[in-house]
Design a protein around this motif. Structure first.
Motif, PDB file in Angstrom:
ATOM      1  N   VAL A 105       3.947 -18.271  45.412  1.00 30.63           N
ATOM      2  CA  VAL A 105       4.021 -16.988  44.722  1.00 30.63           C
ATOM      3  C   VAL A 105       5.457 -16.741  44.273  1.00 30.63           C
ATOM      4  O   VAL A 105       6.410 -17.251  44.877  1.00 30.63           O
ATOM      5  CB  VAL A 105       3.547 -15.811  45.608  1.00 30.63           C
ATOM      6  N   ILE A 106       5.600 -15.973  43.203  1.00 33.09           N
ATOM      7  CA  ILE A 106       6.910 -15.510  42.733  1.00 33.09           C
ATOM      8  C   ILE A 106       6.936 -13.999  42.919  1.00 33.09           C
ATOM      9  O   ILE A 106       6.050 -13.292  42.424  1.00 33.09           O
ATOM     10  CB  ILE A 106       7.150 -15.861  41.257  1.00 33.09           C
ATOM     11  N   ALA A 107       7.921 -13.503  43.634  1.00 35.73           N
ATOM     12  CA  ALA A 107       8.053 -12.063  43.859  1.00 35.73           C
ATOM     13  C   ALA A 107       8.845 -11.438  42.726  1.00 35.73           C
ATOM     14  O   ALA A 107       9.887 -11.968  42.319  1.00 35.73           O
ATOM     15  CB  ALA A 107       8.738 -11.800  45.199  1.00 35.73           C
ATOM     16  N   THR A 108       8.334 -10.350  42.202  1.00 37.29           N
ATOM     17  CA  THR A 108       9.023  -9.630  41.132  1.00 37.29           C
ATOM     18  C   THR A 108       9.750  -8.413  41.711  1.00 37.29           C
ATOM     19  O   THR A 108       9.566  -8.052  42.876  1.00 37.29           O
ATOM     20  CB  THR A 108       8.029  -9.172  40.048  1.00 37.29           C
ATOM     21  N   SER A 109      10.544  -7.773  40.882  1.00 32.98           N
ATOM     22  CA  SER A 109      11.287  -6.588  41.324  1.00 32.98           C
ATOM     23  C   SER A 109      10.437  -5.322  41.263  1.00 32.98           C
ATOM     24  O   SER A 109      10.865  -4.267  41.733  1.00 32.98           O
ATOM     25  CB  SER A 109      12.533  -6.404  40.452  1.00 32.98           C
ATOM     26  N   THR A 110       9.228  -5.397  40.709  1.00 28.30           N
ATOM     27  CA  THR A 110       8.343  -4.238  40.595  1.00 28.30           C
ATOM     28  C   THR A 110       7.672  -3.959  41.930  1.00 28.30           C
ATOM     29  O   THR A 110       7.153  -4.883  42.566  1.00 28.30           O
ATOM     30  CB  THR A 110       7.271  -4.476  39.515  1.00 28.30           C
ATOM     31  N   LYS A 111       7.680  -2.709  42.354  1.00 23.47           N
ATOM     32  CA  LYS A 111       7.048  -2.325  43.618  1.00 23.47           C
ATOM     33  C   LYS A 111       6.152  -1.116  43.394  1.00 23.47           C
ATOM     34  O   LYS A 111       6.374  -0.307  42.499  1.00 23.47           O
ATOM     35  CB  LYS A 111       8.108  -2.003  44.676  1.00 23.47           C
ATOM     36  N   ILE A 112       5.123  -1.009  44.246  1.00 27.00           N
ATOM     37  CA  ILE A 112       4.137   0.066  44.167  1.00 27.00           C
ATOM     38  C   ILE A 112       4.045   0.741  45.527  1.00 27.00           C
ATOM     39  O   ILE A 112       4.112   0.086  46.575  1.00 27.00           O
ATOM     40  CB  ILE A 112       2.766  -0.488  43.727  1.00 27.00           C
ATOM     41  N   LYS A 178      -1.271   4.382  37.777  1.00 32.70           N
ATOM     42  CA  LYS A 178      -1.350   5.297  36.637  1.00 32.70           C
ATOM     43  C   LYS A 178      -0.084   6.137  36.465  1.00 32.70           C
ATOM     44  O   LYS A 178       0.205   6.602  35.361  1.00 32.70           O
ATOM     45  CB  LYS A 178      -2.558   6.216  36.803  1.00 32.70           C
ATOM     46  N   LYS A 179       0.674   6.302  37.529  1.00 30.85           N
ATOM     47  CA  LYS A 179       1.893   7.103  37.449  1.00 30.85           C
ATOM     48  C   LYS A 179       3.021   6.378  36.718  1.00 30.85           C
ATOM     49  O   LYS A 179       3.978   7.004  36.281  1.00 30.85           O
ATOM     50  CB  LYS A 179       2.354   7.482  38.856  1.00 30.85           C
ATOM     51  N   GLN A 180       2.932   5.054  36.603  1.00 33.57           N
ATOM     52  CA  GLN A 180       3.978   4.273  35.938  1.00 33.57           C
ATOM     53  C   GLN A 180       3.466   3.772  34.588  1.00 33.57           C
ATOM     54  O   GLN A 180       2.374   3.196  34.503  1.00 33.57           O
ATOM     55  CB  GLN A 180       4.392   3.075  36.815  1.00 33.57           C
ATOM     56  N   ASP A 181       4.250   3.967  33.567  1.00 27.27           N
ATOM     57  CA  ASP A 181       3.856   3.571  32.213  1.00 27.27           C
ATOM     58  C   ASP A 181       3.780   2.055  32.090  1.00 27.27           C
ATOM     59  O   ASP A 181       4.655   1.328  32.602  1.00 27.27           O
ATOM     60  CB  ASP A 181       4.861   4.120  31.188  1.00 27.27           C
ATOM     61  N   MET A 182       2.747   1.578  31.401  1.00 31.54           N
ATOM     62  CA  MET A 182       2.553   0.165  31.059  1.00 31.54           C
ATOM     63  C   MET A 182       2.352  -0.741  32.271  1.00 31.54           C
ATOM     64  O   MET A 182       2.283  -1.959  32.129  1.00 31.54           O
ATOM     65  CB  MET A 182       3.751  -0.361  30.242  1.00 31.54           C
ATOM     66  N   LEU A 183       2.238  -0.174  33.471  1.00 37.98           N
ATOM     67  CA  LEU A 183       2.085  -1.024  34.660  1.00 37.98           C
ATOM     68  C   LEU A 183       0.686  -1.649  34.713  1.00 37.98           C
ATOM     69  O   LEU A 183       0.544  -2.805  35.126  1.00 37.98           O
ATOM     70  CB  LEU A 183       2.346  -0.208  35.928  1.00 37.98           C
ATOM     71  N   ALA A 184      -0.329  -0.900  34.292  1.00 40.59           N
ATOM     72  CA  ALA A 184      -1.694  -1.437  34.312  1.00 40.59           C
ATOM     73  C   ALA A 184      -1.828  -2.631  33.371  1.00 40.59           C
ATOM     74  O   ALA A 184      -2.423  -3.657  33.719  1.00 40.59           O
ATOM     75  CB  ALA A 184      -2.683  -0.337  33.937  1.00 40.59           C
ATOM     76  N   SER A 185      -1.262  -2.533  32.174  1.00 35.11           N
ATOM     77  CA  SER A 185      -1.319  -3.653  31.229  1.00 35.11           C
ATOM     78  C   SER A 185      -0.475  -4.827  31.706  1.00 35.11           C
ATOM     79  O   SER A 185      -0.805  -5.993  31.447  1.00 35.11           O
ATOM     80  CB  SER A 185      -0.846  -3.206  29.849  1.00 35.11           C
ATOM     81  N   TYR A 186       0.612  -4.534  32.427  1.00 31.26           N
ATOM     82  CA  TYR A 186       1.455  -5.595  32.995  1.00 31.26           C
ATOM     83  C   TYR A 186       0.689  -6.394  34.052  1.00 31.26           C
ATOM     84  O   TYR A 186       0.754  -7.627  34.093  1.00 31.26           O
ATOM     85  CB  TYR A 186       2.716  -4.974  33.594  1.00 31.26           C
ATOM     86  N   LEU A 187      -0.065  -5.701  34.897  1.00 25.35           N
ATOM     87  CA  LEU A 187      -0.844  -6.377  35.928  1.00 25.35           C
ATOM     88  C   LEU A 187      -2.043  -7.116  35.338  1.00 25.35           C
ATOM     89  O   LEU A 187      -2.484  -8.140  35.881  1.00 25.35           O
ATOM     90  CB  LEU A 187      -1.329  -5.362  36.968  1.00 25.35           C
ATOM     91  N   ALA A 188      -2.581  -6.603  34.230  1.00 22.98           N
ATOM     92  CA  ALA A 188      -3.754  -7.230  33.618  1.00 22.98           C
ATOM     93  C   ALA A 188      -3.399  -8.495  32.848  1.00 22.98           C
ATOM     94  O   ALA A 188      -4.246  -9.371  32.660  1.00 22.98           O
ATOM     95  CB  ALA A 188      -4.447  -6.237  32.697  1.00 22.98           C
ATOM     96  N   SER A 189      -2.152  -8.621  32.397  1.00 16.79           N
ATOM     97  CA  SER A 189      -1.749  -9.792  31.616  1.00 16.79           C
ATOM     98  C   SER A 189      -1.434 -10.969  32.528  1.00 16.79           C
ATOM     99  O   SER A 189      -1.000 -10.800  33.672  1.00 16.79           O
ATOM    100  CB  SER A 189      -0.520  -9.451  30.767  1.00 16.79           C
ATOM    101  N   ASN A 190      -1.644 -12.178  32.013  1.00 19.10           N
ATOM    102  CA  ASN A 190      -1.364 -13.400  32.762  1.00 19.10           C
ATOM    103  C   ASN A 190       0.064 -13.869  32.539  1.00 19.10           C
ATOM    104  O   ASN A 190       0.627 -13.673  31.452  1.00 19.10           O
ATOM    105  CB  ASN A 190      -2.334 -14.517  32.364  1.00 19.10           C
ATOM    106  N   PHE A 191       0.630 -14.508  33.542  1.00 14.18           N
ATOM    107  CA  PHE A 191       1.986 -15.055  33.449  1.00 14.18           C
ATOM    108  C   PHE A 191       1.919 -16.463  32.853  1.00 14.18           C
ATOM    109  O   PHE A 191       1.084 -17.281  33.249  1.00 14.18           O
ATOM    110  CB  PHE A 191       2.629 -15.100  34.835  1.00 14.18           C
TER     111      PHE A 191
END
Length: 204
Positions: A105-112, A178-191
């Motif tokens: 896994v690669i850890a990103t700087s984004t946290k929830i 939902k509280k963070q903008d564009m986060l849902a589309s970021y998680l839905a997209s593939n790396f």
């Protein structure tokens, strides 16, 4: 008298003496036909797994191997033996609750924020027996399975208990997304990597 208590005997042969071991200490004239397996001694002592500092609960990870490679998931908890408990959430990218190897896994700087998750449900899904696969019955392995080889296999559906656990864990996560903008589309997209991109030089 036990073999440990038996003492060697001293016998006279001609002009000299000779020490003869007790009959209980003598090697057997016969040996077993099969070697008895002996447990191997571990050379290295087992040490607890050390996880990277970036692998903290709530962090967004990128999967590098397995069925869902390239997907972005959320780390829920660190498990034993170098495994991690992650979720998609399922409604966003189709990744269910599953265990993954921390090496891939690669850890990103984004946290929830995970404070809204029910602790009892989280403890339930972290148990090893929760992910044990169901054993096939004899009818599924016998003649019926042989004649059904040409047919399309039925899609496996999760049990109602697992589906409810998935929903209870994903519900507060979806609210935080939902509280963070564009986060849902970021998680839905593939790396994916393009030509010339070097992952060791990138910041996630």
């Amino acid at each position: 008298m036990s073999a440990a208590d038996a003492k060697p005997q001293t016998k006279k042969f001609g002009k000299g003496e000779r020490t003869v071991p007790h009959h209980s200490q003598k090697a057997s004239r016969f040996y077993p036909a099969y070697d008895e397996p002996s447990q191997k001694k571990a050379r290295k002592s087992s040490k607890p797994t050390k996880y990277r500092e970036s692998l903290q609960p709530g962090a967004v990870l990128i999967l590098l191997a397995g069925r869902f490679r390239g997907k972005r998931v959320i780390l829920l908890k660190q498990l034993d033996q170098g495994t991690l408990l992650v979720t998609g959430p399922f409604k966003v990218n189709g990744v269910p609750l599953r265990r993954v190897n921390a090496r891939y896994v690669i850890a990103t700087s984004t946290k929830i924020d995970l404070s809204g998750i029910d602790s009892s449900t989280l403890d339930k899904v972290t148990k090893p027996e929760y992910f044990v696969r169901e054993k096939k019955s004899k009818s599924e392995k016998g003649e019926e399975a042989f004649f059904k080889q040409g047919e399309k296999p039925e899609a496996k559906k999760p049990t109602s208990a697992r589906a409810s656990d998935q929903k209870s864990i994903d519900k507060p996560i979806l609210a935080a997304i939902k509280k963070q903008d564009m986060l849902a589309s970021y998680l839905a997209s593939n790396f994916s990597l393009r030509h010339g991109q070097r992952p060791h030089e990138m910041k996630f």
